[in-house]
Design a protein around this motif. Structure first.
Motif, PDB file in Angstrom:
ATOM      1  N   MET A  43      -2.125  -2.298  -1.216  1.00  0.00           N
ATOM      2  CA  MET A  43      -2.926  -3.284  -0.498  1.00  0.00           C
ATOM      3  C   MET A  43      -2.478  -3.454   0.945  1.00  0.00           C
ATOM      4  N   GLY A  44      -1.608  -2.569   1.405  1.00  0.00           N
ATOM      5  CA  GLY A  44      -1.126  -2.651   2.779  1.00  0.00           C
ATOM      6  C   GLY A  44      -2.237  -2.480   3.800  1.00  0.00           C
ATOM      7  N   ARG A  45      -2.047  -3.061   4.971  1.00  0.00           N
ATOM      8  CA  ARG A  45      -3.070  -3.020   6.013  1.00  0.00           C
ATOM      9  C   ARG A  45      -2.925  -1.804   6.928  1.00  0.00           C
ATOM     10  N   ASN A  46      -1.727  -1.254   7.047  1.00  0.00           N
ATOM     11  CA  ASN A  46      -1.539  -0.088   7.910  1.00  0.00           C
ATOM     12  C   ASN A  46      -2.112   1.156   7.247  1.00  0.00           C
ATOM     13  N   GLY A  48      -2.137   4.259   9.000  1.00  0.00           N
ATOM     14  CA  GLY A  48      -1.758   5.353   9.878  1.00  0.00           C
ATOM     15  C   GLY A  48      -2.155   5.056  11.311  1.00  0.00           C
ATOM     16  N   SER A  49      -1.459   5.700  12.241  1.00  0.00           N
ATOM     17  CA  SER A  49      -1.770   5.517  13.660  1.00  0.00           C
ATOM     18  C   SER A  49      -1.673   6.875  14.358  1.00  0.00           C
ATOM     19  N   PRO A  50      -2.810   7.547  14.637  1.00  0.00           N
ATOM     20  CA  PRO A  50      -4.185   7.104  14.375  1.00  0.00           C
ATOM     21  C   PRO A  50      -4.487   7.070  12.866  1.00  0.00           C
ATOM     22  N   THR A  51      -5.534   6.362  12.503  1.00  0.00           N
ATOM     23  CA  THR A  51      -5.880   6.146  11.100  1.00  0.00           C
ATOM     24  C   THR A  51      -6.166   7.454  10.371  1.00  0.00           C
ATOM     25  N   PHE A  52      -5.540   7.633   9.213  1.00  0.00           N
ATOM     26  CA  PHE A  52      -5.850   8.802   8.383  1.00  0.00           C
ATOM     27  C   PHE A  52      -5.991   8.429   6.910  1.00  0.00           C
ATOM     28  N   ALA A  53      -5.768   7.159   6.570  1.00  0.00           N
ATOM     29  CA  ALA A  53      -5.889   6.703   5.182  1.00  0.00           C
ATOM     30  C   ALA A  53      -7.020   5.683   5.087  1.00  0.00           C
ATOM     31  N   ASN A  54      -7.459   5.429   3.861  1.00  0.00           N
ATOM     32  CA  ASN A  54      -8.406   4.340   3.614  1.00  0.00           C
ATOM     33  C   ASN A  54      -7.982   3.652   2.316  1.00  0.00           C
ATOM     34  N   ARG A  55      -8.713   2.623   1.929  1.00  0.00           N
ATOM     35  CA  ARG A  55      -8.306   1.837   0.764  1.00  0.00           C
ATOM     36  C   ARG A  55      -8.229   2.684  -0.499  1.00  0.00           C
ATOM     37  N   GLU A  56      -9.086   3.696  -0.640  1.00  0.00           N
ATOM     38  CA  GLU A  56      -9.091   4.549  -1.834  1.00  0.00           C
ATOM     39  C   GLU A  56      -7.937   5.553  -1.821  1.00  0.00           C
ATOM     40  N   THR A  57      -7.628   6.102  -0.649  1.00  0.00           N
ATOM     41  CA  THR A  57      -6.607   7.152  -0.590  1.00  0.00           C
ATOM     42  C   THR A  57      -5.202   6.609  -0.392  1.00  0.00           C
ATOM     43  N   LEU A  58      -5.065   5.363   0.052  1.00  0.00           N
ATOM     44  CA  LEU A  58      -3.745   4.840   0.412  1.00  0.00           C
ATOM     45  C   LEU A  58      -2.725   4.871  -0.724  1.00  0.00           C
ATOM     46  N   MET A  79       9.556   4.194 -10.495  1.00  0.00           N
ATOM     47  CA  MET A  79       8.475   3.308 -10.084  1.00  0.00           C
ATOM     48  C   MET A  79       8.155   2.327 -11.208  1.00  0.00           C
ATOM     49  N   LEU A  80       8.199   1.040 -10.896  1.00  0.00           N
ATOM     50  CA  LEU A  80       8.042   0.006 -11.922  1.00  0.00           C
ATOM     51  C   LEU A  80       6.595  -0.231 -12.319  1.00  0.00           C
ATOM     52  N   GLY A  81       5.649   0.146 -11.467  1.00  0.00           N
ATOM     53  CA  GLY A  81       4.251   0.134 -11.860  1.00  0.00           C
ATOM     54  C   GLY A  81       3.499  -1.172 -11.695  1.00  0.00           C
ATOM     55  N   TYR A  82       4.031  -2.088 -10.879  1.00  0.00           N
ATOM     56  CA  TYR A  82       3.304  -3.334 -10.628  1.00  0.00           C
ATOM     57  C   TYR A  82       2.280  -3.144  -9.513  1.00  0.00           C
ATOM     58  N   ARG A  83       1.383  -4.107  -9.392  1.00  0.00           N
ATOM     59  CA  ARG A  83       0.324  -4.023  -8.385  1.00  0.00           C
ATOM     60  C   ARG A  83       0.731  -4.785  -7.132  1.00  0.00           C
ATOM     61  N   ASP A  84       0.520  -4.147  -6.006  1.00  0.00           N
ATOM     62  CA  ASP A  84       0.845  -4.740  -4.715  1.00  0.00           C
ATOM     63  C   ASP A  84       0.182  -6.108  -4.543  1.00  0.00           C
ATOM     64  N   LYS A  85       0.936  -7.035  -3.975  1.00  0.00           N
ATOM     65  CA  LYS A  85       0.481  -8.389  -3.660  1.00  0.00           C
ATOM     66  C   LYS A  85       0.129  -9.232  -4.893  1.00  0.00           C
TER      67      LYS A  85
END
Length: 223
Positions: A43-46, A48-58, A79-85
């Motif tokens: 659920m991160g907002r970054n 890439g700079s310039p942008t190369f990711a989107n919500r599906e690929t992140l 990896m513990l497998g919890y959901r971000d945020k």
């Protein structure tokens, strides 16, 4: 010398920005390090700079970056497998017991995690609290030492001086390489470091100034 170190943070890149210099120093000494990473930071907002990711690929991108950073640092990843945020909304005791299972298998002498309520992000505070609870649930004679990392602006005034202050200048190249492995996140965060010190031309040197010390409190359990 430590027997085994377990690092417990919620997001890919927390290990690199937070404790990579300390981790690199332990690895130089031959101490095994395992990273229990709570989420994929999906659920991160970054992006890439310039942008190369989107919500599906992140999520998959951040997973690859996490694996690469752990390879840079030469540490084992779980990896513990919890959901971000969402960690703050999970049952804390269930998470603590989940972490305790890992700790009882690994048998570390030291656990590094976030200091609850002084780690800025709700996931940091929640997973740090669960990790500290996990160690509390262990038999007292088998408990590892806990180093808790506070990162809020007010932590020195409230908590006092940290117990552990690691000057990681000698290991900063390794820390910076690990940070850069998180390509989707690195420049967004490093850019903030640069803004704090506009007189410094090099992003790396600005980052070294701001991230060259890693500070921890020893968590003291009441019996």
């Amino acid at each position: 010398m430590e027997k085994h170190v377990v690092v417990i943070y919620p997001h890919p890149d927390d290990e690199s920005f937070g404790a990579a210099g300390t981790i690199a120093k332990f690895r130089e000494e031959g101490v095994p390090v395992t990273y229990l990473c709570g989420t994929l930071g999906e659920m991160g907002r970054n992006m890439g700079s310039p942008t190369f990711a989107n919500r599906e690929t992140l999520p998959e991108i951040r997973k690859r970056e996490l694996i690469k950073a752990c390879e840079v640092l030469d540490i084992k990843l779980e990896m513990l497998g919890y959901r971000d945020k969402t960690i703050e909304f999970e049952n804390r005791m269930q998470i603590a017991k989940h972490i305790k299972d890992y700790l009882e298998q690994i048998k570390p002498s030291l656990v590094i995690t976030h200091y609850p309520d002084y780690a800025v992000h709700p996931d940091h505070n929640a997973l740090g609290a669960a990790a500290i609870e996990a160690v509390r649930l262990m038999d007292s004679e088998n408990r590892p030492t806990v180093w808790a990392q506070a990162i809020s602006k007010d932590f020195p005034e409230v908590l006092g001086e940290p117990d552990i202050v690691n000057d990681i200048t000698a290991n900063f190249d390794k820390k910076f390489e690990a940070i850069l492995a998180h390509e989707s996140q690195a420049m967004g965060v490093l850019g903030q470091q640069r803004k704090r010190n506009p007189e410094i031309d090099s992003i790396k040197e600005a980052a070294k100034l701001n991230l060259g010390m890693e500070r921890f409190y020893i968590w003291r359990y009441e019996e």
